[in-house]
Design a protein around this motif. Structure first.
Motif, PDB file in Angstrom:
ATOM      1  N   VAL A   1     -16.266   7.393 -42.704  1.00 45.25           N
ATOM      2  CA  VAL A   1     -15.658   8.453 -43.507  1.00 45.25           C
ATOM      3  C   VAL A   1     -16.558   9.686 -43.439  1.00 45.25           C
ATOM      4  O   VAL A   1     -17.748   9.603 -43.752  1.00 45.25           O
ATOM      5  CB  VAL A   1     -15.486   8.004 -44.968  1.00 45.25           C
ATOM      6  N   PRO A   2     -16.036  10.824 -43.028  1.00 42.24           N
ATOM      7  CA  PRO A   2     -16.876  12.025 -42.911  1.00 42.24           C
ATOM      8  C   PRO A   2     -17.541  12.394 -44.243  1.00 42.24           C
ATOM      9  O   PRO A   2     -16.909  12.399 -45.296  1.00 42.24           O
ATOM     10  CB  PRO A   2     -15.880  13.108 -42.479  1.00 42.24           C
ATOM     11  N   GLY A   3     -18.839  12.693 -44.178  1.00 41.47           N
ATOM     12  CA  GLY A   3     -19.558  13.139 -45.353  1.00 41.47           C
ATOM     13  C   GLY A   3     -19.741  12.108 -46.446  1.00 41.47           C
ATOM     14  O   GLY A   3     -20.043  12.457 -47.590  1.00 41.47           O
ATOM     15  N   SER A   4     -19.584  10.833 -46.104  1.00 41.95           N
ATOM     16  CA  SER A   4     -19.637   9.776 -47.122  1.00 41.95           C
ATOM     17  C   SER A   4     -21.054   9.264 -47.347  1.00 41.95           C
ATOM     18  O   SER A   4     -21.974   9.553 -46.583  1.00 41.95           O
ATOM     19  CB  SER A   4     -18.727   8.619 -46.718  1.00 41.95           C
TER      20      SER A   4
ATOM     21  N   ALA B   1     -25.215   5.176 -41.986  1.00 41.98           N
ATOM     22  CA  ALA B   1     -25.324   6.514 -42.577  1.00 41.98           C
ATOM     23  C   ALA B   1     -24.116   6.888 -43.421  1.00 41.98           C
ATOM     24  O   ALA B   1     -24.175   7.844 -44.195  1.00 41.98           O
ATOM     25  CB  ALA B   1     -25.522   7.551 -41.469  1.00 41.98           C
ATOM     26  N   GLY B   2     -23.015   6.152 -43.268  1.00 45.70           N
ATOM     27  CA  GLY B   2     -21.802   6.467 -44.014  1.00 45.70           C
ATOM     28  C   GLY B   2     -21.010   5.226 -44.364  1.00 45.70           C
ATOM     29  O   GLY B   2     -21.452   4.092 -44.150  1.00 45.70           O
TER      30      GLY B   2
ATOM     31  N   LYS C   1      -4.340   5.234 -29.630  1.00 44.36           N
ATOM     32  CA  LYS C   1      -5.353   5.590 -30.613  1.00 44.36           C
ATOM     33  C   LYS C   1      -4.779   5.557 -32.029  1.00 44.36           C
ATOM     34  O   LYS C   1      -3.570   5.706 -32.222  1.00 44.36           O
ATOM     35  CB  LYS C   1      -5.905   6.982 -30.323  1.00 44.36           C
ATOM     36  N   VAL C   2      -5.668   5.385 -33.007  1.00 46.41           N
ATOM     37  CA  VAL C   2      -5.323   5.490 -34.416  1.00 46.41           C
ATOM     38  C   VAL C   2      -6.115   6.655 -35.002  1.00 46.41           C
ATOM     39  O   VAL C   2      -7.347   6.705 -34.872  1.00 46.41           O
ATOM     40  CB  VAL C   2      -5.653   4.199 -35.191  1.00 46.41           C
ATOM     41  N   GLU C   3      -5.418   7.587 -35.625  1.00 50.34           N
ATOM     42  CA  GLU C   3      -6.064   8.742 -36.245  1.00 50.34           C
ATOM     43  C   GLU C   3      -6.212   8.497 -37.745  1.00 50.34           C
ATOM     44  O   GLU C   3      -5.271   8.037 -38.398  1.00 50.34           O
ATOM     45  CB  GLU C   3      -5.221   9.991 -36.011  1.00 50.34           C
ATOM     46  N   VAL C   4      -7.375   8.794 -38.275  1.00 51.81           N
ATOM     47  CA  VAL C   4      -7.608   8.714 -39.722  1.00 51.81           C
ATOM     48  C   VAL C   4      -7.407  10.106 -40.299  1.00 51.81           C
ATOM     49  O   VAL C   4      -8.147  11.050 -39.975  1.00 51.81           O
ATOM     50  CB  VAL C   4      -9.024   8.203 -40.033  1.00 51.81           C
ATOM     51  N   LEU C   5      -6.401  10.262 -41.164  1.00 51.22           N
ATOM     52  CA  LEU C   5      -6.031  11.570 -41.699  1.00 51.22           C
ATOM     53  C   LEU C   5      -6.749  11.910 -42.993  1.00 51.22           C
ATOM     54  O   LEU C   5      -6.784  13.065 -43.407  1.00 51.22           O
ATOM     55  CB  LEU C   5      -4.512  11.621 -41.923  1.00 51.22           C
TER      56      LEU C   5
END
Length: 394
Positions: free
Chosen positions: A48-51, A71-72, A121-125
């Motif tokens: 998760v970005p910035g987690s 790191a996340g 692919k699977v995109e995480v929105l």
């Protein structure tokens, strides 16, 4: 003469019926081999970005070539799925790293994903964390900010109701948890009467009668939106080996109705992974063994009917024996979905199911030994239509 001929003909028919193999139930026609029609994957090391960092209680030795802590927060452990109406899906991360003791820094979360099958692919929105800011949980939580973690609940099943809120099944209680569309707990967790797992906060020195983390692994919403049907993963003490209780919960009255059914596993060592309603009476259930890779023997989807108290099963798809005429994913004519835990099934149309694995990051390595499994999303075409209630797609 005619009477003698009739008697003789009747005797011959009876003899044929006794000697011939049992015919299939005409009301439960059999399914033939299912076919893989789509394959998309999300890399195991997706965060998760910035987690916040996580995995601090896993030690520092490499696991399948990946070294904790991280790191996340990993986007992993898809243990439940809810269909949206725009080609995207809500998927539920489970309690984190497999146990209450090592998951205190894993934040429970619902992710919104979109599969792109042509690109594989699977995109995480995006997504949202689960929390209890209003204090509906009456026992101590791990974090002062009341963001829920894998040490608080083991969330394994999810349904989205018509008002946009979510009901989530937990294994530690087992509890039913009601969340807003943004992940805020809306009411006190609902206990299952007379059943307690070892992690239950109300055990108070008593003896549990359900195995560790063996609560609500699967849960379906009725097609009219009025009931929930949670299914235990483990056998309650005193019940026959390999038998699992399925209950009915009234959403308007917020209480269990007292109706109960029994799902019998093919082996007491098996588990269920997920379930979904097909119509008023029929449900799909994933049943799996606890093995992975070449050792895996049972990864199946069954159709069951609550008009049978014992939920007699019809095999719909064998996930270890899917036809793959297009050679999707670079695999041969037979495709295997050999993951230890397969915990998501969704009806995409009357012929097609979506199925996802729970990759237990970083522990499971069913696809490639020594490498953590990706989150794979496959589509499976059945050999005949389900004849599902149209409300399944609402």
């Amino acid at each position: 003469m005619r009477r003698r001929m009739t008697i003789a003909l009747g005797a011959a028919v009876l003899a044929l019926a006794v000697s011939a193999p049992a015919m299939a139930d005409p009301w439960r026609p059999e399914f033939d081999r299912a076919t893989l029609t789509g394959l998309a994957s999300l890399p195991a090391q997706t965060f998760v970005p910035g987690s916040e960092p996580s995995g601090s209680q896993l030690g520092t030795a490499p696991i399948n070539g990946v070294t904790p802590p991280f790191a996340g927060q990993p986007v992993q452990g898809f243990s439940g799925i809810a269909r949206r109406h725009d080609g995207t899906f809500d998927v539920l991360s489970d309690n984190g790293y497999g146990a209450k003791a090592n998951s205190a820094d894993f934040l429970l979360r619902v992710h919104q994903i979109k599969p792109d099958f042509p690109q594989g692919k699977v995109e995480v929105l995006g997504g949202f964390n689960l929390s209890d800011p209003d204090g509906h949980v009456t026992w101590p939580l791990t974090r002062p900010d009341r963001t829920l973690t894998g040490a608080d609940f083991d969330v394994e099943s999810i349904v989205r109701t018509v008002d946009g809120t979510y009901w989530i099944g937990d294994e530690f209680g087992p509890f039913l948890l009601h969340f807003s569309s943004s992940g805020k707990l809306l009411e006190e967790p609902v206990s299952l009467p007379d059943v307690k797992a070892p992690e239950n906060p109300f055990l108070e020195g008593g003896q549990p009668n359900l195995g560790r983390s063996k609560g609500f692994e699967g849960m379906a919403r009725s097609v009219d939106g009025r009931k929930l049907y949670p299914l235990l993963e483990g056998t309650v003490t005193g019940d026959p080996a390999g038998s699992l209780r399925m209950h009915e919960f009234d959403l308007r009255k917020r209480t269990y109705t007292g109706k109960r059914w029994t799902y019998q596993l093919e082996s007491p060592d098996n588990s269920i992974g997920d379930m979904i309603a097909v119509d008023r009476h029929r449900f799909l259930v994933i049943e799996r063994d606890n093995l992975q890779g070449d050792a895996a023997k049972t990864k199946r989807i069954y159709l069951v009917d609550i008009r049978d108290q014992d939920l007699r099963k019809t095999l719909v798809a064998d996930l270890l024996d899917l036809a793959n005429p297009r050679g999707l994913g670079g695999f041969g004519e037979t495709f295997r979905f050999p993951f230890q835990t397969i915990e998501d099934v969704v009806i995409l149309n009357d012929w097609t199911l979506g199925v996802l694995d729970d990759n237990n990051f970083p522990f499971s390595s069913g696809r490639t030994p020594g490498k953590p499994d990706d989150n794979e999303f496959i589509t499976v075409r059945l050999s005949r239509p389900l004849l599902a209630d149209p409300r399944v797609y609402l």
